[in-house]
Design an enzyme around this catalytic site. Sequence first.
Site: not given
Length: 304
Positions: A122, A174, A177-178, A181
């Site tokens: 990221s 990840k 995480h996205n 987001e």
Amino acid sequence: MRLAMIGLGKMGGNMVRRLRRHGIEIVGYDRDSGIVSGLADECGMLAAGSVADAVGQLTAPKLVWLMLPAGAPTESQIEELAPLLGSGDIVIDGGNSNYKDSRRRGAWLAERGIGFMDAGTSGGIWGLENGYCLMVGATPEVAKIVEPVLKALAPAPDRGWAHVGPVGAGHYAKMIHNGIEYGMMQALAEGLDLLKGKQEFHYDLAQIAELWRHGSVVRSWLLDLTAEALKGDQALANIAPYVADSGEGRWTAIDAIEQGIPAPVLTLALQMRFVSQDEKGYGYRLLSLMRNAFGGHAVKSGGS
């Protein structure tokens, strides 16, 4: 230390630049030979004319970092790489691959004595100056070998990167995480849209966003970027109301279903991106017809 970087787009190219600043030798390859020669001239990257050429310029243990689109491009590249590598060499996938693919690829390479690391990355276009947040999955042995590279790419040697678990764990982290987001972006967008709609207060959205950056509980890097963008243009008349999704939001929603864990914010944020991508708007046309059928509400004509 020497590393091969395959895929020199915005992320890959900037990662090369950052690694070179930290004295790590990079052999770079991209299908666009102009990008290769440009980086070679700019930062002293060693140019390669093919993947085989890039691997041939490495010494054992050979480290090959891939920054390619998820899916078939990464899959075919790993298949091409395997015969060129030997026992103890390492492939690192820094793209946004599905963690299930990473686990499968890691097992396949392990059968050939080749190490594998899935590096959830990221930082976007700001990573060159600010460093990249890296969540990596690998065996302890592989993680130790790649550690100097991770420290150079991260915001600082002691933070912004972590060996979070076995192969697959990096890309899974990840993925989540996205998903988060997506939710944060949706919340900011909805809140600012409500402020814009309260016309009697004549809000300056740039002022509000800048205000929230300092001391508020919603301050974040996403807010920083939003505030900066609003300073130049609040009407956004030239911005199409279309928001793409990279795939990781979908995988997050699917995983939530598979685990039976409720994730309504993450899932709805993904669904709202789908709404923006629906050029025909057929579902909304049906809703209008339904409202007319049961309540006699007016139906607007027009549209394609």
